[in-house]
Design an enzyme around this catalytic site. Sequence first.
Site, PDB file in Angstrom:
ATOM      1  N   ASP A   1       0.763  -1.120  -0.068  1.00 34.64           N
ATOM      2  CA  ASP A   1      -0.123   0.027  -0.052  1.00 34.64           C
ATOM      3  C   ASP A   1       0.944   1.109   0.003  1.00 34.64           C
ATOM      4  O   ASP A   1       1.986   1.216   0.221  1.00 34.64           O
ATOM      5  CB  ASP A   1      -0.796  -0.078   1.209  1.00 34.64           C
ATOM      6  CG  ASP A   1      -1.953  -1.167   1.283  1.00 34.64           C
ATOM      7  OD1 ASP A   1      -2.224  -1.630   0.235  1.00 34.64           O
ATOM      8  OD2 ASP A   1      -2.626  -1.357   2.426  1.00 34.64           O
TER       9      ASP A   1
ATOM     10  N   ASP B   1      -4.133  -2.914   5.188  1.00 38.65           N
ATOM     11  CA  ASP B   1      -4.664  -2.564   6.731  1.00 38.65           C
ATOM     12  C   ASP B   1      -6.184  -2.600   6.687  1.00 38.65           C
ATOM     13  O   ASP B   1      -6.660  -2.339   7.472  1.00 38.65           O
ATOM     14  CB  ASP B   1      -4.092  -1.188   6.964  1.00 38.65           C
ATOM     15  CG  ASP B   1      -4.485  -0.055   5.785  1.00 38.65           C
ATOM     16  OD1 ASP B   1      -5.255  -0.424   5.023  1.00 38.65           O
ATOM     17  OD2 ASP B   1      -4.058   0.940   5.904  1.00 38.65           O
TER      18      ASP B   1
ATOM     19  N   ASP C   1      -8.728  -5.542   2.054  1.00 35.26           N
ATOM     20  CA  ASP C   1      -7.342  -6.351   1.822  1.00 35.26           C
ATOM     21  C   ASP C   1      -7.307  -7.753   1.863  1.00 35.26           C
ATOM     22  O   ASP C   1      -6.346  -8.475   1.813  1.00 35.26           O
ATOM     23  CB  ASP C   1      -6.202  -5.373   2.538  1.00 35.26           C
ATOM     24  CG  ASP C   1      -5.926  -4.087   2.023  1.00 35.26           C
ATOM     25  OD1 ASP C   1      -5.976  -4.089   0.828  1.00 35.26           O
ATOM     26  OD2 ASP C   1      -5.936  -3.162   2.556  1.00 35.26           O
TER      27      ASP C   1
END
Length: 886
Positions: A337, A614, A618
């Site tokens: 990310d 997070d 995901d």
Amino acid sequence: MSQSHHYTGLTDAEVSASRLNNGINILTPPAKKPLWKRFLEKFRDPLIIILMIAGVLSICISCYEFWGLGEGSGVFFEPCGIFIAILLATGLAFFFEQKADKEFALLNQINDDEPVQVIRNGCVTQITRRDVVVGDIVILNTGEEVPADGELLEAVSLNIDESTLTGEPICHKTTDPARFDKDATFPGNHAMRGTKIMEGHGVMRVFAVGDKTENGKVFEAAQIDDSVKTPLNEQLDRLGKLISRVSYAFASAIIAGRIAMYFINVSDFDWVAFLAFFLQTLMVAVTLIVVAVPEGLPMAVTLSLAYSMRRMLKTNNLVRKMHACETMGATTVICTDKTGTLTRNQMQVYKADFFGEPSDEILYEGIAVNSTAQLDMSGDRIQVLGNPTEGALLLWLRKRGVSYLDLKDKAVTVEELPFTTERKYMATTVRSSTGKTILYVKGAPEIIFGMCKDTAGVTADEINARLLEYQNQAMRTLGFAYQEINDGDKTIADGKVVTTGLTFLGIVAISDPVRTDVPDAVKEVIEAGIKVKIVTGDTPGTAKEIGRQIGLWNDSTDSDRNIITGPEFAELSDTQLKERVRDLKIIARARPMDKKRLVEALQANNEVVAVTGDGTNDAPALKTAHVGLSMGDGTSVAKEASDITIIDNSFSSIGRAVMWGRSLYQNIQRFILFQMTVNVVACFIVLFGSFMGMQSPLTVTQMLWVNLIMDTFAAMALASLPPSASVMKDKPRPREAFIINNAMKRFIICIGGIFFLVLLAILYYFEHTNITCLTEIGSVTMGGNTGLSGYELSLFFTIFVFLQFWNMFNARAFETGRSAFHFKGCEGFSLIALSILFGQILIVSIGGEFFNVEPLRLIDWLIIIAGTSLVLWIGEIIRLFNKQPL
């Protein structure tokens, strides 16, 4: 449906009374397997099984020797030693598993400490999940897990995943009884603990906590998945099979050779004599099998994994699943990310460009009511709750002396459209404090601008130029629009804004700086041969700028081939993606399932993939990846799907995890290198000794020391070596690579062969002389076979041990590029080496009949230690010429 409420929530006294009457919000874990069952599971390891078979065979031989041949009770030392080795290996594995259970219990406690937004004493505040009580007013946002069972007071486009309870992935929730689903398992205005908010937001009042929730009634403790077949597991299985095949081949050669020698040397065949000889031959063969089995290997693996798990926590890596320790070392791709991992996740308004001089009332009210974020002002420091981008806007209002809560309280919400990655905007219709009904829209500027009829005199080219300027500085941008609504005007329908009369207000640039340690961390990972891919919902320009700042993107070498957007990504077929995925560095405007598909495409190319995440969305990618890395402040769903939790959210901690994984693997290799060399020497001594008619040069108790104590100490010494930063200069190892590489093969064969020839020559010399002191070597005339005296056997035993002792230093320095005398951070190794040294001196000096030894003279000790140390000095000279820069 109009929804506008000002909740006061519980007071502190009411919270205490509710907790006393209704209990705390923690699930009582169910009973675990009995300790004895968990201990027996440790005996399923293939190497342990080989050891147990060898132990049973050894017991059979010892029983025959004791009752059949009338030998002393010392014959049982060998099987005792084997089973002690089994108990040590399984006992240590069991011990560290129990420690891991405690760490995972701590992790569950961390889950109970997940933050929850509630309203108490009239203020929005943040508490831990465990502190939620019956009667609390809880604010629910997209991506969060419902902390307790509650009745919804507000529900805006609220869809909840109830699959953990009912199997239904999407259940629409509402406060309108007319829209309740009568066939639903739970009422339409109930949100249940453990379910996930997939879309929308709401407010609920808690009516059940802890074991009294529906989740608590059906709760089963999550079990650690220890069935994962990792590269290390596969390679140790292969090693066990190799050891079995080689030892059986040696044993077969001994049996065949000794039988052939018997018929060559015996003229008169006698069945009784032959059977006695054959039984003795079988005992020699089984002894060789026992010697060949690496008793210390299971212990070395267990120690390495346990040591790494404990120490990795100090580098902000909380390992949830043991296999992840070593799998990180084989990682070839990291999909990361951007926000919070590469950047600080400290969003702030960098610049606001509003056009047409909008009134403050319109501007401020639009920001306040069209938001799902909250500000927690109960502590010394203001904390953003919810979306950090929206929180930055609320902080921007506060700097101007504007209370967003007052503005929200004065406005009555008529209709809401929450933000989604597909729409890329959100909208709220309110009855304003001015008495008008107003629609506020906020989202991706290019989309918002395209929806507007009145653009305040600004052209699309001007807007695009400003957006490009901000995005080139890696800033997030938001566009704002509004419209005064008249009766009968259509605003929101079919999940989108349908009005055509929007007025463009302007854009805001919000910055999130790159973490200062990330560029160096990314450089380290790339130099280690690991590819990095950014997956972000930001624009291509923003993502590209972040890539430039961290050293991933180079304008001179990278092109459109290396970046793709979510819609373009979705259009690729699986075959096209498999070909394209190797070149991709950035996926911008990514959608939730893009990351999972990216992971699968990389795995199809035989990559070992680690993924950071997070959010709830995901979780599929985290589960699919070889190693899932959740963030310390991520959702509990992401953490549950992951293998390692990065406590500080930083990419540099991922680099530390890779270093630990590679170092762990090398430590196991070093122990295998050391022990296999010992076993090769011992096997050849037994094999050749049986053909040459020599008496056994090493007794059962002496082999117990060599095969058990020394190997156990070596396992502890080599398994606990600290990680070396030099491993980050290597390329990732192939997943299918055998744990004994070519360099190790050469080392084992060459060193083992040299040791064998030296020891065989010493045996032959001792058998044909009568040595009483090593100073006599060279001056004593060789004659016929005089056998081996007790003193000579003690000399041979000590020489054998010290050859392996010095070789342990060579194994420690193997492929490090450093001297074996580099002891920084290796205090444990030094202590264990001294223990082996003094242990050998003690055994020979006072072991007597138990170890079949006689005390040696001081000059003998000095000659043996100095002479065998040539093994280390020659190794140092070789390392000096082959030294690698660190």
